[in-house]
Each structure stands twice: as C-alpha cells, then as structure tokens.
Design a protein around this motif. Structure first.
Motif, PDB file in Angstrom:
ATOM      1  N   GLY A 166      31.639  12.818  10.927  1.00  0.00           N
ATOM      2  CA  GLY A 166      30.781  13.848  10.385  1.00  0.00           C
ATOM      3  C   GLY A 166      30.906  14.046   8.889  1.00  0.00           C
ATOM      4  N   LEU A 167      31.963  13.504   8.271  1.00  0.00           N
ATOM      5  CA  LEU A 167      32.208  13.770   6.857  1.00  0.00           C
ATOM      6  C   LEU A 167      31.231  13.058   5.941  1.00  0.00           C
ATOM      7  N   ALA A 197      28.480  20.154  17.588  1.00  0.00           N
ATOM      8  CA  ALA A 197      29.585  19.302  18.026  1.00  0.00           C
ATOM      9  C   ALA A 197      30.855  20.122  18.229  1.00  0.00           C
ATOM     10  N   GLU A 198      31.076  21.129  17.377  1.00  0.00           N
ATOM     11  CA  GLU A 198      32.245  21.995  17.527  1.00  0.00           C
ATOM     12  C   GLU A 198      32.146  22.813  18.813  1.00  0.00           C
ATOM     13  N   GLN A 229      30.557  21.866  21.498  1.00  0.00           N
ATOM     14  CA  GLN A 229      30.808  20.908  22.572  1.00  0.00           C
ATOM     15  C   GLN A 229      32.297  20.635  22.734  1.00  0.00           C
ATOM     16  N   ARG A 230      33.014  20.563  21.614  1.00  0.00           N
ATOM     17  CA  ARG A 230      34.459  20.345  21.675  1.00  0.00           C
ATOM     18  C   ARG A 230      35.145  21.490  22.404  1.00  0.00           C
ATOM     19  N   GLU A 231      34.753  22.725  22.067  1.00  0.00           N
ATOM     20  CA  GLU A 231      35.344  23.890  22.713  1.00  0.00           C
ATOM     21  C   GLU A 231      35.038  23.900  24.208  1.00  0.00           C
ATOM     22  N   ARG A 232      33.806  23.561  24.568  1.00  0.00           N
ATOM     23  CA  ARG A 232      33.433  23.520  25.986  1.00  0.00           C
ATOM     24  C   ARG A 232      34.222  22.439  26.719  1.00  0.00           C
ATOM     25  N   GLY A 233      34.403  21.299  26.060  1.00  0.00           N
ATOM     26  CA  GLY A 233      35.157  20.216  26.675  1.00  0.00           C
ATOM     27  C   GLY A 233      36.600  20.607  26.939  1.00  0.00           C
ATOM     28  N   LEU A 234      37.200  21.329  25.992  1.00  0.00           N
ATOM     29  CA  LEU A 234      38.582  21.769  26.171  1.00  0.00           C
ATOM     30  C   LEU A 234      38.688  22.781  27.303  1.00  0.00           C
ATOM     31  N   MET A 235      37.713  23.684  27.405  1.00  0.00           N
ATOM     32  CA  MET A 235      37.715  24.658  28.493  1.00  0.00           C
ATOM     33  C   MET A 235      37.595  23.960  29.844  1.00  0.00           C
ATOM     34  N   LEU A 236      36.729  22.941  29.920  1.00  0.00           N
ATOM     35  CA  LEU A 236      36.582  22.184  31.165  1.00  0.00           C
ATOM     36  C   LEU A 236      37.879  21.477  31.515  1.00  0.00           C
ATOM     37  N   LEU A 272      37.430  20.224   9.173  1.00  0.00           N
ATOM     38  CA  LEU A 272      38.179  21.417   9.546  1.00  0.00           C
ATOM     39  C   LEU A 272      37.488  22.668   9.007  1.00  0.00           C
ATOM     40  N   GLY A 273      37.534  23.741   9.794  1.00  0.00           N
ATOM     41  CA  GLY A 273      37.028  25.026   9.333  1.00  0.00           C
ATOM     42  C   GLY A 273      35.688  25.430   9.908  1.00  0.00           C
ATOM     43  N   LEU A 274      35.055  24.558  10.690  1.00  0.00           N
ATOM     44  CA  LEU A 274      33.722  24.864  11.218  1.00  0.00           C
ATOM     45  C   LEU A 274      33.721  26.118  12.085  1.00  0.00           C
ATOM     46  N   GLU A 275      34.820  26.335  12.827  1.00  0.00           N
ATOM     47  CA  GLU A 275      34.869  27.478  13.736  1.00  0.00           C
ATOM     48  C   GLU A 275      34.895  28.811  12.994  1.00  0.00           C
ATOM     49  N   SER A 276      35.172  28.779  11.678  1.00  0.00           N
ATOM     50  CA  SER A 276      35.254  30.018  10.901  1.00  0.00           C
ATOM     51  C   SER A 276      33.953  30.371  10.191  1.00  0.00           C
TER      52      SER A 276
END
Length: 253
Positions: free
Chosen positions: A34-35, A147-148, A150-157, A97-101
């Motif tokens: 993504g960078l 994408a962030e 989706q990452r969070e959803r994947g971790l929850m799953l 890094l930092g997208l969640e903020s």
C-alpha cells in the motif's frame, strides 16, 4: 493481518544501518504493497530510522501522521488493565502504520520496532488536504482504510472461531502470502516476533505455540530452526484449516 520480515541472509536484501535519523525525501525506494501507490500520489515524506525496541509512536499520543514501512518490521501493542502487553498487529515493509487512528486525535496503540527499521512519515494534515483535491489519492486512502477494516475482521474471525493449530497455520500462510507479494520467499523466512509475541497476537499460550510448531515439524509440514521457518508442504499446511482432527489446545486465559 500479521507478519514478519525475512532475514537478509535468506532474502538477499541488505539490512538497515542501526541508528535514528530523519530527512525529507522526494521518493522512497520501491516496496510493494500500500505504500508505493500512496507515495506516488502524495509525492514524498520524511524518512526516519528507528532502532530495534524503540517506539515509533505511543498509545494516547497526538495523532499527526501515517508511517509507511520502507524496511524492517513493527508490532502494534496495547497494555491490558493488569499491565500485560497485548500484541494487536504485525507490520512489514510496504505496509502503513496509523490507519486505525484516522478520525481520532490520539494514537490508538503503541508501535515498536522489532528490528532496525526505516519508515516514511506522511503528515496527515498535508495528506488530507491534498486528498480533498485529488480524487485518485482519496480513493487510495479509502482502499487502505477498507483493507484495515478487513484485517480487523480477519483477526476477530481467527480468535473467535479457529482452533489453536488453525490459528498458527493461518498465521504462517498469511505471512507467506504477504512476503511473496513483496518479492520475498514464500517458503523460507525468519519470524521477527518471538513465540510469546505470536501467542499474544493469536490468543495462545507460549507453550501452545511451541507445541504446535513442533507438531507441524514432526508431520513434515514445516522445518523450524530457532526463528527460521521453511514451509515444506504448503498444501498440507493449508489443509490444517478446517480439518476434522484438529486438536483442542489451551488458549490464553
């Protein structure tokens, strides 16, 4: 979702010179992920080098920038109420890094370098102002935020429905996929996180992580040498996910 950076000896890439420095750069050297698309629209950022074990930013600090990882790797960390460290993410070269903020005035976690690393600091106020005038940049930001999520959803799953060996197999396969997408080996890499940190991320005890890695090695799925992993039977490792004979292992209490 999670990840670890490959060893220079395995990948052929050079390491990062230790130390912390900064300077304005017009363009980062190519890294996949993504960078690159973001920098292509933004036009640059501030280069920083971060030593292993140093904080890139602290939870609760003022949010003012996104950070693109050019080289090295970081873990995202939160402290539990009883003072224990909870690993919530792993970030490698080419990731941001930092997208969640975004949308908050404060950083939502700590970011700690797992090795000598280099980042591009992208001031968010400048990025946000430019995105208002640049539809392509705005779309790229939306894509990164999606994408962030989706990452969070994947971790929850992962934590909510998978057994212990499925979690670890998913972790290794996800790591393999992310490394391959960046031009690294998909089957031979170094785990930059300790087994305890991997357990924290996956919701497993240290002993469980070690036991499952040993089992995978006994079954011929992988070979393990300290932190060095070689995936020997990719299809068999994929077959671990959802297999009926998956064993129930203790999780982190």
């Amino acid at each position: 979702m999670f990840d670890t950076s490959p060893s220079p000896a395995v990948s052929g890439h050079s390491g990062i010179v230790p130390g912390v420095s900064s300077g304005r750069v017009s363009q980062a050297r190519p890294v996949h992920g993504g960078l690159d698309p973001l920098l292509a629209r933004f036009g640059g950022g501030i280069r920083r080098r971060v030593r292993r074990g140093e904080y890139l930013f602290h939870c609760g600090a003022s949010f003012h920038a996104l950070y693109g990882v050019r080289a090295g790797s970081f873990k995202s960390v939160l402290l539990t109420e009883d003072g224990r460290e909870q690993v919530t993410g792993y970030h490698m070269a080419g990731e941001i890094l930092g997208l969640e903020s975004i949308g908050s005035e404060l950083c939502s976690s700590d970011a700690i370098a797992l090795e000598d690393s280099e980042v591009i600091e992208i001031p968010f106020a400048e990025l946000d102002a430019l995105a208002c005038r640049d539809a392509a940049l705005q779309r790229e930001l939306f894509r990164l935020l999606a994408a962030e999520i989706q990452r969070e959803r994947g971790l929850m799953l992962l934590l909510g429905s998978m057994r212990a060996e499925e979690r670890l197999a998913t972790f290794l396969l996800n790591l393999s996929k992310r490394l391959a997408a960046r031009g690294w080996s998909a089957t031979h890499f170094i785990l930059r996180m300790t087994r305890e940190e991997i357990g924290s991320l996956l919701g497993l005890k240290l002993e469980t992580v070690s036991r499952i890695l040993s089992r995978f090695q006994t079954e011929g799925l992988i070979s393990v040498r300290n932190r060095e992993i070689t995936i020997k039977r990719m299809d068999a490792l994929k077959a671990v996910i959802g297999r009926a004979d998956a064993r129930r292992e203790p999780e982190v209490s």
